[in-house]
Structure formats: structure tokens, C-alpha cells
Design a protein around this motif. Structure first.
Motif, PDB file in Angstrom:
ATOM      1  N   GLY A   5      63.350  27.556  82.408  1.00 45.05           N
ATOM      2  CA  GLY A   5      62.855  25.930  82.570  1.00 45.05           C
ATOM      3  C   GLY A   5      64.076  24.964  83.633  1.00 45.05           C
ATOM      4  N   ARG A  45      66.287  22.079  83.420  1.00 42.12           N
ATOM      5  CA  ARG A  45      66.755  20.722  82.513  1.00 42.12           C
ATOM      6  C   ARG A  45      66.321  19.752  83.110  1.00 42.12           C
ATOM      7  N   TRP A 104      63.195  18.179  80.473  1.00 43.24           N
ATOM      8  CA  TRP A 104      63.540  19.367  79.704  1.00 43.24           C
ATOM      9  C   TRP A 104      64.680  19.373  79.130  1.00 43.24           C
ATOM     10  N   GLU A 156      65.074  19.361  75.193  1.00 40.73           N
ATOM     11  CA  GLU A 156      66.483  21.015  74.731  1.00 40.73           C
ATOM     12  C   GLU A 156      67.614  20.340  73.647  1.00 40.73           C
ATOM     13  N   PHE A 174      67.926  25.932  78.095  1.00 44.06           N
ATOM     14  CA  PHE A 174      66.793  26.529  78.833  1.00 44.06           C
ATOM     15  C   PHE A 174      67.920  27.310  80.582  1.00 44.06           C
ATOM     16  N   ASN A 186      67.463  34.704  82.088  1.00 41.30           N
ATOM     17  CA  ASN A 186      66.211  34.143  80.385  1.00 41.30           C
ATOM     18  C   ASN A 186      66.067  35.799  80.325  1.00 41.30           C
ATOM     19  N   THR A 211      57.381  23.870  82.597  1.00 39.78           N
ATOM     20  CA  THR A 211      58.759  23.444  82.240  1.00 39.78           C
ATOM     21  C   THR A 211      59.518  23.911  83.646  1.00 39.78           C
TER      22      THR A 211
END
Length: 517
Positions: free
Chosen positions: A270, A272, A318, A322, A345, A352, A398
Motif C-alpha cells: 500500500g 502510505r 493509509w 497504519e 505499508f 512486500n 490501499t
């Protein structure tokens, strides 16, 4: 405005029909109608037997839930106004008997269509049956209702998420609704599933695809029906009504908070800086109730769309989600925590993936080995797989931001009287995101996971012990890795000797250090 009936006055004597009343938003909608519009004559809800309980047992269980405590105190006889209608939106005529159809046709004045499958990864056949064919069946029924004053269809702000900017209008559908319905009638589910990627196209899933088709169906087939469409964004726990933080399902952010709180979700794809367009359920519900009022009272000459969103009005990112999710789940921890909550994120798919292997998959196998060694059933690998699939379905939302226009929603807000603005305020500017996220975390613990707030002191003590263990484990890993490097890599030994020498020189320069030594 003074000549208009207020919202509660309009609902006096009205007979409401709700589909999806047992869903998250449907429950909050019914509670708000019963509590704030006490003059309502009757609410019929479409409901089917489930898990061995008949429709009356399910209704009683619903009305006995914590959500209805406030209305129970303010309107003690509220249960007498709610009547179940045996039915299933998947079946012909929605599974409603002819006698009940006649009852609805004769009495209904306002319809709220909330029934839908909200699973992002639902099979195409089921998504069409629920979200498109179900809407067609409802339209057929509504056309027989001679007293109908308003029909509100609850869609999603992401029905057209292949676009960056989304206005309050119906967009051309990816496929004409009746062509899709016709194809679904003769194609078997396996064939439809194989065609799903091509049908969905640039949209992320079958949910947003079928919701877009359903909107077009309402536009094509509405005839003279008084219809409006409300598009909420990502629906989360309640903000204030009937109390803060109420939630009862694991969809969307609720599932994320639960996984974060248990320490099972630590890495997620995602951006941020992307907008987290969350809309508290009670704010969306107030807008829906007001939309029905306005549709009936003003009688617009066209089908109106209302984007019920927050991103351009009261921005939340996001990155903020978080940070506050981790903070609040440490401040108000869950009773059973596998690891210290620490969500992160990242925009990089590769990073990831690496994080998920190192920080999810490997620990899950280690913990399952421990479970097996102690004679308990291994569960963490299965949980990790479920979380991976659930999180993957949210990546699209996201990682991107959208610009939603809100002209109609603000026009509607300005039509409310001062009293209605107090009771049905759906202005997103009222949301304090910090307070909301803390209430959401507490609601996840209390209402979703059924944990008592009285157990918080013990949960905090457990988390502190886990934090100490986590700290010591990290120190141990660093020491072990470093010692291995020193023993095997000459450069590491040189760096270690340099650091020790540098630390001694600094120490000797401290006033009084040489004398004391």
C-alpha cells in the motif's frame, strides 16, 4: 425549507421494506430508523432461515443484540414495528410467497436495497446472481408498489474505480446488464469463472464489476420509479451512533485491525500517502435515510447519485491508518496476541513479498512447530494463508487514490433543517480521525471479537511481557549473527575492533572518566 416536512415527520406512518437488513449496514440503518423516526408504521425485512434458525429466531437474535440497546431504552415497543418477510434474493420472486408479495405491494412506501455479496473475490456467477439479478428482481417488485415514494439502492463508490475521478453520475457499463444476465442464465459457473478476468477488465474484482452493472440496470429499467443511488466508500465501524466503534464483521478495515491486533499482519502492500477513503457506517446510514426523504419530498426529475465519501472533504491516509492502528492496538491490546502489533505499508511488491516470507510465513511455521511439539493443533500457517489472500484483495484500494465529487451529497446536506442537521448529520467534516481510529480498535476488541474491556489490564500486562521477550529475542539474534560474522569475516572483525577502540577513546574524553577508571 420551512414548508417541507422534517425527516422524522416524513417517515411518520411510512411502511419500509429493507433488503440486506441482517448485513452490517442494514442493521445500523434499521436501528437509526427505529430510534430517530419513531413514527414509522412498519419495517418489513427480507430474511431467510440460516444455520438451523428460522426467520423469527434470527430476527429476535438481531433485535436482542447490543446495537439495539439504545433504541430499546428510548422506544421500548420498537420490536412491534419490525416484521420478517420469508425470502431469499437469489430465488425466483426473491423467494417471497404470493401473499407476502401482495402485502408489500399494498403497503410499502419506501424501499432500501442493501442486499449484496460484498466479498471481493466472490465467484462471478454468485456475484451476478446477488448484485445484478437480485436488483432486477427487486425492480420488478417495486414497479407493482402503487404507494412507493422512494427506492434507494446502496451501491459502492468503487463501482467505477477504473477511473481516477468519479462524478455523481451513471457511467457506461462494461457490458450491457441484460447481456450479462442472459449470459449468466445459460453459462455454467465454471465457464463464467474462466471468463471473469476478461469481463472484469481494469476493475479489480467481481464486486466492483457487478455493482457497476447493477447501477446501469437501475438506470435502464427504472421507468417512472422514484429511484436514487447512494455510493458509500469503504464502510467502517460507527463513529457516534448508536455508540462509537460498533462493528460486527471482518470485511475491509475491520479484518485488518483484528489481524494487526493479534500481531498476525505486519506487512501489507500500500501507499502510505494514498487516501484511505473510510466512511463510518452511521454517517453513511444518515445520508441514506436523508436521500430517501429528499427523493420522496422533492421528486427529482432524474435518477440522482450520491457519492458518500470522505477523501476530498476530510482526508485520512493509509499511513495514518497504519500508525494509529499499531498505536491503538498496543494501547488497548487484544487478549490473545501472537506477536507485538507492528503494521507496515510498502509500495514495493517485491519488498512486500520478502517481508511476508520473513515476517509472516517463517514465524507461522516456527509457531506451528511449537504448537505441534506441545501437543496442540498447528493453526498459524492456515491463518497466515487466509490473511495473505484477504490482504491481496485489498492491495488495489490501499495502493491508489480517487477523486470523488460530492456536489449532490452537499446539496442534500444543505436541504436539512437545523434540527435535522443535528439528528442526521452526515457531513464527514465532523469526523475526528484520531478518536475514530481508537474507537474502532476498541470496537474491534469489544464487539467483533467479544472481549470484555474489563480484561484490558491483564491484556496490557501480557503485551508488555511479549514486548520484553521480543526485545531480548532481537538482541540475541543480533549477537548471534554478529558473532558468526566476526568469527568468519575478517572485515567484520576489523569493524568490531574499530568500534571498540572508538568507544574507548570517547569514554576517555569524558570529564572524570579517566580519574574514576
Amino acid at each position: 425549507m420551512s414548508s417541507k416536512n422534517s425527516v422524522p415527520e416524513f417517515y411518520n406512518g411510512q411502511t419500509i421494506f429493507i433488503t440486506g437488513a441482517t448485513g452490517f449496514m442494514g442493521k445500523v440503518l434499521m436501528e437509526k430508523l427505529l430510534r430517530s423516526c419513531p413514527g414509522i408504521r412498519r419495517i418489513y425485512i427480507l430474511i431467510r432461515p440460516k444455520k438451523g434458525r428460522n426467520i423469527h429466531e434470527r430476527l429476535e437474535e438481531l433485535l436482542q443484540s447490543r446495537l439495539y440497546e439504545r433504541v430499546k431504552n428510548e422506544c421500548p415497543n420498537f420490536k412491534n414495528k419490525v416484521m420478517p418477510i420469508f425470502g431469499d434474493i437469489m430465488k425466483e420472486d426473491m423467494g417471497i410467497s404470493q401473499s407476502d408479495i401482495q402485502l408489500l405491494v399494498d403497503e410499502t412506501t419506501v424501499v432500501f436495497h442493501s442486499a449484496a455479496t460484498v466479498k471481493f473475490d466472490e465467484e462471478m456467477k454468485l456475484s451476478i446472481d446477488m448484485n445484478v439479478l437480485g436488483s432486477q428482481k427487486l425492480l420488478t417488485l417495486c414497479k407493482k408498489m402503487s404507494k412507493l415514494q422512494a427506492l434507494v439502492h446502496i451501491s459502492t463508490a468503487y463501482a467505477n474505480c477504473h477511473l481516477d475521478k468519479i462524478d455523481e453520475k451513471i457511467y457506461d457499463p462494461p457490458l450491457q446488464p441484460h447481456k450479462l444476465i442472459s449470459a449468466a442464465e445459460w453459462m455454467d459457473p465454471e465457464t463464467l469463472n474462466l471468463l471473469s478476468p476478461k469481463l472484469v477488465g481494469s476493475r479489480p474484482n467481481t464486486y466492483t464489476y457487478t455493482k457497476a452493472i447493477a447501477e446501469s440496470l437501475f438506470m435502464e429499467d427504472c421507468g417512472a420509479l422514484p429511484i436514487a443511488i447512494v455510493r458509500p466508500s469503504i464502510v467502517g465501524a460507527t463513529c457516534k451512533e448508536p455508540f462509537a466503534g460498533w462493528v460486527d464483521n471482518f470485511n475491509g478495515p475491520s479484518g485488518l485491525l483484528s489481524a494487526i491486533g493479534h500481531g498476525l499482519l505486519r506487512s501489507m502492500k500500500g501507499d502510505r500517502h494514498a487516501i484511505a477513503d473510510l466512511i463510518p457506517c452511521d454517517i453513511a446510514v444518515k445520508a441514506i435515510i436523508a436521500v430517501a426523504w429528499h427523493t420522496a419530498v422533492e421528486k427529482p426529475n432524474e435518477l440522482k447519485i450520491y457519492n458518500c465519501t470522505t477523501g476530498q472533504i476530510n482526508k485520512c491516509t493509509w499511513g495514518f491508518v497504519e500508525e494509529t492502528a499499531g498505536e491503538n492496538m498496543k494501547k488497548n491490546p487484544l487478549n490473545r496476541v501472537a506477536r507485538v502489533p507492528n503494521p507496515k505499508f510498502t509500495k514495493s511488491s517485491m519488498w512486500n513479498y520478502v517481508n511476508f516470507i520473513l515476517d509472516h510465513t517463517m514465524p507461522a511455521y516456527v509457531m506451528d512447530c511449537y504448537m505441534w511439539a506441545t501437543g496442540r493443533k498447528p493453526i498459524f500457517v492456515k491463518i497466515n494463508d487466509r490473511i495473505r489472500k484477504a490482504v491481496a484483495s485489498l492491495d488495489f484500494f490501499t495502493s491508489n487514490s480517487w477523486h470523488f465529487s460530492n456536489d449532490n451529497i452537499y446539496y442534500l446536506l444543505n436541504q436539512l433543517s437545523p434540527d435535522d442537521r443535528k439528528n442526521f448529520n452526515f457531513d464527514p467534516k465532523m469526523i475526528d480521525w484520531s478518536h475514530y481510529m481508537e474507537a474502532y480498535a476498541l470496537g474491534t476488541k469489544q464487539f467483533l471479537l467479544k472481549e470484555e474491556l474489563a480484561e484490558l489490564p491483564q491484556a496490557r500486562a501480557t503485551l508488555k511481557r511479549l514486548q520484553r521477550v521480543n526485545f531480548m529475542a532481537n538482541i540475541l539474534i543480533i549477537i548471534v549473527v554478529w558473532r558468526l560474522l566476526i568469527n568468519r569475516v575478517a572485515v567484520a572483525r576489523s569493524v568490531w575492533q574499530f568500534l571498540i577502540g572508538w568507544a574507548l577513546k570517547i569514554f576517555q574524553k569524558i570529564p572524570g572518566a579517566a580519574k574514576s577508571s
